[in-house]
Design a protein around this motif. Structure first.
Motif, PDB file in Angstrom:
ATOM      1  N   ASP A   1      28.632  66.777  60.558  1.00 37.13           N
ATOM      2  CA  ASP A   1      27.803  65.579  60.402  1.00 37.13           C
ATOM      3  C   ASP A   1      26.582  65.920  59.550  1.00 37.13           C
ATOM      4  O   ASP A   1      26.041  65.080  58.846  1.00 37.13           O
ATOM      5  N   THR A   2      26.130  67.160  59.699  1.00 35.16           N
ATOM      6  CA  THR A   2      24.974  67.620  58.914  1.00 35.16           C
ATOM      7  C   THR A   2      25.292  68.987  58.323  1.00 35.16           C
ATOM      8  O   THR A   2      25.907  69.825  58.988  1.00 35.16           O
ATOM      9  N   ILE A   3      24.861  69.194  57.084  1.00 29.10           N
ATOM     10  CA  ILE A   3      25.052  70.494  56.423  1.00 29.10           C
ATOM     11  C   ILE A   3      23.677  71.070  56.093  1.00 29.10           C
ATOM     12  O   ILE A   3      22.786  70.346  55.609  1.00 29.10           O
ATOM     13  N   VAL A   4      23.521  72.379  56.375  1.00 30.63           N
ATOM     14  CA  VAL A   4      22.267  73.069  56.031  1.00 30.63           C
ATOM     15  C   VAL A   4      22.608  74.192  55.057  1.00 30.63           C
ATOM     16  O   VAL A   4      23.579  74.927  55.277  1.00 30.63           O
ATOM     17  N   VAL A   5      21.821  74.327  54.003  1.00 32.89           N
ATOM     18  CA  VAL A   5      21.985  75.486  53.114  1.00 32.89           C
ATOM     19  C   VAL A   5      20.680  76.278  53.186  1.00 32.89           C
ATOM     20  O   VAL A   5      19.610  75.754  52.850  1.00 32.89           O
ATOM     21  N   ASN A   6      20.763  77.529  53.640  1.00 32.74           N
ATOM     22  CA  ASN A   6      19.578  78.397  53.643  1.00 32.74           C
ATOM     23  C   ASN A   6      19.625  79.217  52.362  1.00 32.74           C
ATOM     24  O   ASN A   6      20.507  80.043  52.176  1.00 32.74           O
ATOM     25  N   THR A   7      18.676  78.968  51.484  1.00 36.98           N
ATOM     26  CA  THR A   7      18.797  79.413  50.094  1.00 36.98           C
ATOM     27  C   THR A   7      18.036  80.692  49.757  1.00 36.98           C
ATOM     28  O   THR A   7      17.154  81.137  50.492  1.00 36.98           O
ATOM     29  N   CYS A   8      18.381  81.224  48.583  1.00 35.22           N
ATOM     30  CA  CYS A   8      17.676  82.384  48.024  1.00 35.22           C
ATOM     31  C   CYS A   8      17.208  81.998  46.625  1.00 35.22           C
ATOM     32  O   CYS A   8      17.868  81.234  45.928  1.00 35.22           O
ATOM     33  N   SER A   9      16.061  82.541  46.204  1.00 36.97           N
ATOM     34  CA  SER A   9      15.621  82.308  44.816  1.00 36.97           C
ATOM     35  C   SER A   9      14.919  83.541  44.278  1.00 36.97           C
ATOM     36  O   SER A   9      14.064  83.463  43.423  1.00 36.97           O
ATOM     37  N   PHE A  10      15.295  84.699  44.822  1.00 38.13           N
ATOM     38  CA  PHE A  10      14.630  85.966  44.472  1.00 38.13           C
ATOM     39  C   PHE A  10      14.724  86.218  42.969  1.00 38.13           C
ATOM     40  O   PHE A  10      13.744  86.587  42.331  1.00 38.13           O
TER      41      PHE A  10
ATOM     42  N   LYS B   1      32.408  62.808  56.381  1.00 36.62           N
ATOM     43  CA  LYS B   1      31.752  62.616  57.661  1.00 36.62           C
ATOM     44  C   LYS B   1      30.249  62.912  57.530  1.00 36.62           C
ATOM     45  O   LYS B   1      29.440  62.367  58.265  1.00 36.62           O
ATOM     46  N   CYS B   2      29.930  63.775  56.583  1.00 38.66           N
ATOM     47  CA  CYS B   2      28.556  64.285  56.499  1.00 38.66           C
ATOM     48  C   CYS B   2      27.554  63.190  56.127  1.00 38.66           C
ATOM     49  O   CYS B   2      27.749  62.446  55.171  1.00 38.66           O
ATOM     50  N   LYS B   3      26.482  63.134  56.921  1.00 39.35           N
ATOM     51  CA  LYS B   3      25.474  62.090  56.689  1.00 39.35           C
ATOM     52  C   LYS B   3      24.157  62.692  56.188  1.00 39.35           C
ATOM     53  O   LYS B   3      23.276  61.974  55.722  1.00 39.35           O
ATOM     54  N   ARG B   4      24.016  64.013  56.368  1.00 40.95           N
ATOM     55  CA  ARG B   4      22.699  64.571  56.050  1.00 40.95           C
ATOM     56  C   ARG B   4      22.834  65.982  55.477  1.00 40.95           C
ATOM     57  O   ARG B   4      23.600  66.808  55.993  1.00 40.95           O
ATOM     58  N   LEU B   5      22.072  66.246  54.420  1.00 39.34           N
ATOM     59  CA  LEU B   5      22.076  67.574  53.792  1.00 39.34           C
ATOM     60  C   LEU B   5      20.644  68.105  53.805  1.00 39.34           C
ATOM     61  O   LEU B   5      19.718  67.448  53.300  1.00 39.34           O
ATOM     62  N   VAL B   6      20.487  69.286  54.412  1.00 36.95           N
ATOM     63  CA  VAL B   6      19.152  69.894  54.533  1.00 36.95           C
ATOM     64  C   VAL B   6      19.157  71.211  53.764  1.00 36.95           C
ATOM     65  O   VAL B   6      20.098  71.999  53.890  1.00 36.95           O
ATOM     66  N   VAL B   7      18.121  71.447  52.974  1.00 30.77           N
ATOM     67  CA  VAL B   7      18.014  72.707  52.224  1.00 30.77           C
ATOM     68  C   VAL B   7      16.783  73.454  52.726  1.00 30.77           C
ATOM     69  O   VAL B   7      15.681  72.895  52.776  1.00 30.77           O
TER      70      VAL B   7
END
Ligand code: SF4
Length: 458
Positions: A39-48, A71-77
């Protein structure tokens, strides 16, 4: 409600992801392995570096597709990408519903549950958050090994590095908190504890009263002996250990004699020294903001090899740093040939306008930097192949990590760190029982490739 989290970047980011997942699970969510079910996807990112930022953006865009028909309603970065590009990020990635920076990991549940933040972003100053909240629930990615974050942030001033800006100045965790977490991890069945920070060997100097990595590691080395049934002895020999400890991301300026002696004294601490030096030319080191010289490095590595017989040395280097001449590069190459590192990582200098190194003159053309990279890697390939040949016939303890095919498993010896070093493949005979993942096997090494070993279980 189902949630899928993708963790990108380094081991320290993985700890942040595991803690965010722990909070999300505690809030009643189910963690799923397939983004299609989320329902929700989270991406924990890198930008080194630029490549890491590009990969983060690519993955965000790819996962954003699940929002359309799915199904996904929300994307969090989360993490370093929004932290680095805080002014542009919300406009650049309209597919994303919420961004949270490195100072807001503790508010991940609000972010996934639909809170709205001003401008879509929650980006408090990273120093306002504690390095790791005491007793924070944590959902481990593997049951047999765990990274243990001992500090957050960095107080060094390397001109090519954005980390102090993204993570704030160094804040060490109190030793008792680290020890308590290590105890819990070992009790939960973890067999390899890997201590990480941005500059791990400077651990504790910012605390009141101050602490040291050597004291911390010594306390941890005693834990498995107390809390695990096996003897915990002789990581490098034929005795099977109960659990072992590894330290990553040391710094040549902060590693001290006491730490080297502690590693030498405890057989359940891997004799593994990961000390990124980046370069050896004095001119380049000065421009990098690193305060040591080639002779200091030679003394340091000699000392480690003298005091810790069988020590495995790992370093990382940057080629193509602004102003790096042919002569500077040759000095680096000869240092690598002479030192004979067991493991070596090489990075191409990654430029960006927000780095101090960007303003340095004489940037090196990309093709020259690539040539230097290839030369170093080819030199190291020969060194590694030669060193690995010497293991043939030896008996080693190996931590079993995954099945490869029938009666063949992949694992790691004490001189192989996860992700960055090679593997050891273990063959089991038809009459031998298959090992449990996360158990230690004793093997006799029968063959060696450039970066991997093969052996028979005994
Ligand atoms: S010590 Fe490491 S994390 Fe800290 S500024 Fe230098 S390169 Fe970056």
């Amino acid at each position: 409600m189902n949630l899928f989290l993708l963790s990108l970047g380094c081991a320290r980011n993985q700890v942040d992801s595991e803690i965010m997942l722990g909070r999300i699970k505690t809030a009643g969510w189910t963690i799923v392995e397939d983004p299609e079910e989320a329902d929700t996807i989270v991406v924990n990112t890198c930008s080194f570096i630029e490549d890491a930022a590009d990969e983060s953006i690519e993955m965000i865009l790819e996962l954003a597709h699940y929002k359309q028909p799915g199904k996904c309603k929300r994307l969090v970065v989360a993490g370093c990408l929004p932290e680095r590009y805080r002014d542009q990020i919300a406009d650049q990635l309209p597919e994303v519903d919420a961004f949270i920076g490195t100072g807001a990991f503790d508010r991940i549940v609000e972010a996934v549950e639909g809170s709205t933040f001003s401008g879509g972003c929650l980006l408090p100053d990273p120093v306002t958050i504690s390095p790791q909240e005491k007793d924070a629930p944590r959902a481990l990615s593997a049951s047999h090994m765990a990274y243990l974050k001992v500090a957050e942030g960095c107080s060094q001033h390397c001109t090519y590095c954005i980390i102090p800006k993204l993570r704030g100045k160094k804040r060490s965790r109190p030793p008792q908190e680290v020890i308590a977490e290590a105890h819990d991890l070992l009790a939960a069945g973890v067999k390899e504890l890997i201590l990480v920070a941005q500059d791990t060997t400077s651990y504790g100097k910012d605390l009141q009263p101050s602490a040291s990595l050597s004291q911390l590691v010594e306390s941890l080395a005693r834990l498995p002996l107390q809390s695990l049934p096996s003897s915990g002895t002789a990581v490098n020999s034929t005795n099977i250990p109960g659990a072992w400890i590894r330290v990553l991301y040391g710094h040549p300026e902060s590693i001290d004699e006491a730490f080297i002696k502690t590693v030498a004294s405890y057989s359940n601490i891997c004799s593994y020294f990961d000390i990124p030096i980046q370069h050896v030319s004095s001119a380049i080191l000065k421009k990098m903001g690193r305060n040591y010289k080639r002779a200091d490095l030679e003394r340091l590595f000699d000392k480690i090899r003298r005091e810790v017989p069988g020590a495995s040395l790992r370093t990382t280097l940057i080629v193509g740093f602004p102003g790096e001449s042919e002569q500077d590069f040759n000095a680096l190459l000869s240092f690598v040939e002479n030192t004979q590192f067991d493991h070596l990582g090489v990075f191409l200098y990654s430029d960006s306008e927000d780095l101090r190194s960007h303003r340095l003159p004489d940037h090196v053309p990309a093709e020259v930097a690539q040539e230097r990279y290839d030369q170093l890697m080819s030199c190291q390939l020969d060194i590694s192949a030669r060193k690995y040949q010497q293991y043939i016939g030896q008996t080693l303890s190996v931590l079993v990590e995954e099945p490869v095919e029938k009666k063949l498993y992949a694992g790691r010896a004490p001189f192989q760190a996860p992700e960055v070093d090679g593997m050891t493949y273990i063959k089991f005979g038809p009459a031998q029982p298959d090992p449990a993942i996360g158990s230690f096997s004793q093997i006799k090494v029968s063959d060696a490739m450039e970066y991997d070993l093969i052996g028979d279980a005994i």
